[in-house]
Design a protein around this motif. Structure first.
Motif, PDB file in Angstrom:
ATOM      1  N   ALA A  47      41.460  80.391  50.541  1.00  0.00           N
ATOM      2  CA  ALA A  47      40.212  80.731  49.847  1.00  0.00           C
ATOM      3  C   ALA A  47      40.229  80.361  48.356  1.00  0.00           C
ATOM      4  CB  ALA A  47      39.900  82.210  50.020  1.00  0.00           C
ATOM      5  N   PRO A  48      41.363  80.518  47.636  1.00  0.00           N
ATOM      6  CA  PRO A  48      41.355  80.122  46.218  1.00  0.00           C
ATOM      7  C   PRO A  48      41.019  78.654  45.983  1.00  0.00           C
ATOM      8  CG  PRO A  48      43.254  81.504  46.676  1.00  0.00           C
ATOM      9  CD  PRO A  48      42.625  81.181  47.997  1.00  0.00           C
ATOM     10  N   VAL A  49      41.349  77.790  46.936  1.00  0.00           N
ATOM     11  CA  VAL A  49      41.005  76.369  46.800  1.00  0.00           C
ATOM     12  C   VAL A  49      39.499  76.201  46.775  1.00  0.00           C
ATOM     13  CG1 VAL A  49      41.212  74.086  47.856  1.00  0.00           C
ATOM     14  CG2 VAL A  49      43.147  75.679  47.948  1.00  0.00           C
ATOM     15  N   LEU A  62      32.352  69.586  50.122  1.00  0.00           N
ATOM     16  CA  LEU A  62      33.722  69.429  49.640  1.00  0.00           C
ATOM     17  C   LEU A  62      34.440  70.780  49.600  1.00  0.00           C
ATOM     18  CD1 LEU A  62      35.599  67.194  48.608  1.00  0.00           C
ATOM     19  CD2 LEU A  62      34.912  67.788  46.279  1.00  0.00           C
ATOM     20  N   GLN A  63      33.683  71.849  49.270  1.00  0.00           N
ATOM     21  CA  GLN A  63      34.281  73.188  49.284  1.00  0.00           C
ATOM     22  C   GLN A  63      34.741  73.592  50.687  1.00  0.00           C
ATOM     23  OE1 GLN A  63      31.753  76.163  47.420  1.00  0.00           O
ATOM     24  NE2 GLN A  63      30.854  74.643  46.060  1.00  0.00           N
ATOM     25  N   PRO A  67      39.653  72.841  51.948  1.00  0.00           N
ATOM     26  CA  PRO A  67      40.470  73.911  52.552  1.00  0.00           C
ATOM     27  C   PRO A  67      40.690  73.713  54.045  1.00  0.00           C
ATOM     28  CG  PRO A  67      38.761  74.836  51.143  1.00  0.00           C
ATOM     29  CD  PRO A  67      38.436  73.391  51.313  1.00  0.00           C
ATOM     30  N   PHE A  68      39.649  73.270  54.745  1.00  0.00           N
ATOM     31  CA  PHE A  68      39.778  73.038  56.186  1.00  0.00           C
ATOM     32  C   PHE A  68      40.830  71.974  56.481  1.00  0.00           C
ATOM     33  CE2 PHE A  68      38.401  70.481  59.867  1.00  0.00           C
ATOM     34  CZ  PHE A  68      38.510  71.430  60.863  1.00  0.00           C
ATOM     35  N   VAL A  72      44.342  72.440  58.683  1.00  0.00           N
ATOM     36  CA  VAL A  72      44.530  71.648  59.900  1.00  0.00           C
ATOM     37  C   VAL A  72      45.795  70.797  59.802  1.00  0.00           C
ATOM     38  CG1 VAL A  72      43.580  69.750  61.264  1.00  0.00           C
ATOM     39  CG2 VAL A  72      42.103  71.623  60.547  1.00  0.00           C
ATOM     40  N   VAL A  73      46.040  70.198  58.641  1.00  0.00           N
ATOM     41  CA  VAL A  73      47.244  69.383  58.469  1.00  0.00           C
ATOM     42  C   VAL A  73      48.502  70.236  58.643  1.00  0.00           C
ATOM     43  CG1 VAL A  73      48.597  68.076  56.779  1.00  0.00           C
ATOM     44  CG2 VAL A  73      46.160  67.612  57.046  1.00  0.00           C
TER      45      VAL A  73
END
Length: 347
Positions: A47-49, A62-63, A67-68, A72-73
């Motif tokens: 969430a901070p990202v 982009l928000q 983070p997604f 996933v990575v």
């Protein structure tokens, strides 16, 4: 004539009955509830990202995307490492059959010298096999793999929660004036969960890296697998260190004998005492907010409800339950004191 209030004992019994219904209901749908809780915790962790991107005026897509993608990575990398390592472990165990039988013979001779060479002992020793000794690792890893095998569901949940995160934050902000205690409790839960995950992950990576180096220098097979297991068990309170130690110590016994096993145990103890016993508590502080007893009980409870994934998410799930059921109610602050083991929060 004034109305009599409901006896407290009745209220407690009704509360316990409702809690049991909820617990067994969640247990019945653990295959769905587990991925949902995992996705929620992962979204909270990054969430901070999203907040920093929003503060810099980044577009909404982009928000959500950054983070997604990070989550996933990380999940895909974990799946790849576990899949390869577990496959290697399955192919390696049969090669130690001879060494294991030799160890059993030595154990029988030693037992006979001390007067324990009866048929029951021999039968018990013959009933042991390397797979059962490594069952802790196999159970934990297979349980995690079964959850990660629902990768499509987890990814869809992550995407949905990532898309909803910005509007959820705005809604909570708009109702803060009407429900200050609930919003404050949820904010505290997010903050404590995020701090717990980030600090535990950083120190878990450091600790598991030293574990891998020690295992590699000692010649223990599959050091990367045991390093990943050490990282995973970092999130299991109280008994995580022991669960992460048993499999490599057992494999060291089969591979190099008692001396190599003792060296592995000594290396793990030194590394984990330094990082998890001395350094980690100073950085983690009171982020968990649970007493030692409640931490252990939460481990047992969530493992019963969700299986191995419940053990990994025991702390975040307990923090969520505490936030919704206790912290959001000013009248229950004294219960929060009992659970946290600290005075000063009760009104």
């Amino acid at each position: 004539m004034s109305e009599r209030s409901t006896p407290r004992a009745v209220i407690v019994l009704l509360g316990l009955a409702c809690a049991l219904i909820v617990v067994f209901g969640v247990r019945e749908v653990a295959s769905i509830a587990g991925p949902v809780f995992l996705a929620l915790v992962l979204v909270i962790a990054v969430a901070p990202v999203r907040s920093r991107l929003a503060a810099r005026g980044a577009p909404l897509w982009l928000q959500v995307a950054v983070p997604f993608t990070i989550v996933v990575v990380v999940v895909l990398a974990m799946v790849a490492v576990l899949t390869v390592s577990v496959t290697q472990l399955a192919g390696l165990l049969p090669a130690y059959t001879t060494q294991f039988q030799d160890l059993l013979s030595q154990a029988q001779r030693i037992a006979a010298e001390y007067g324990f060479g009866n048929e029951q002992l021999a039968k018990a020793l013959r009933g042991i096999d390397p797979g059962s000794l490594l069952g802790v690792a196999q159970a934990l890893l297979s349980g995690l793999m079964s959850v990660l095998s629902s990768l499509f569901l987890i990814v869809v949940l992550l995407l949905s929660m990532s898309l909803d995160a910005p509007i959820t934050a705005k809604i909570l902000g708009s109702v803060r004036a009407d429900h200050p205690d609930l919003v404050a409790a949820l904010s505290t839960f997010s903050h404590k969960t995020r701090r717990y995950l980030i600090v535990s992950t950083v120190f878990g990576i450091i600790c598991s890296t030293f574990d891998v180096i020690a295992l590699y220098l000692l010649g223990v097979p599959l050091p990367l697998l045991w390093g990943v297991l050490a990282l995973i068990t970092t999130y299991i309170p109280n008994i995580g260190f022991v669960l992460g130690l048993i499999p490599p110590a057992t494999l060291a016994l089969l591979n190099g004998g008692p001396r190599q096993m003792l060296l592995v145990i000594a290396a793990y103890c030194v590394i984990n005492v330094i990082f998890q016993g001395l350094v980690l508590p100073k950085y983690l502080g009171d982020a968990v907010g649970l007493s030692t007893t409640m931490t252990f009980l939460s481990l047992i409870g969530w493992t019963f409800v969700l299986g191995p994934l419940g053990a990994l998410l025991a702390i975040p799930l307990s923090l969520l339950t505490k936030a919704v059921m206790i912290d959001s109610d000013p009248r229950a602050k004294w219960v929060g004191d009992l659970i946290s083991g600290r005075q000063g929060t009760a009104a």
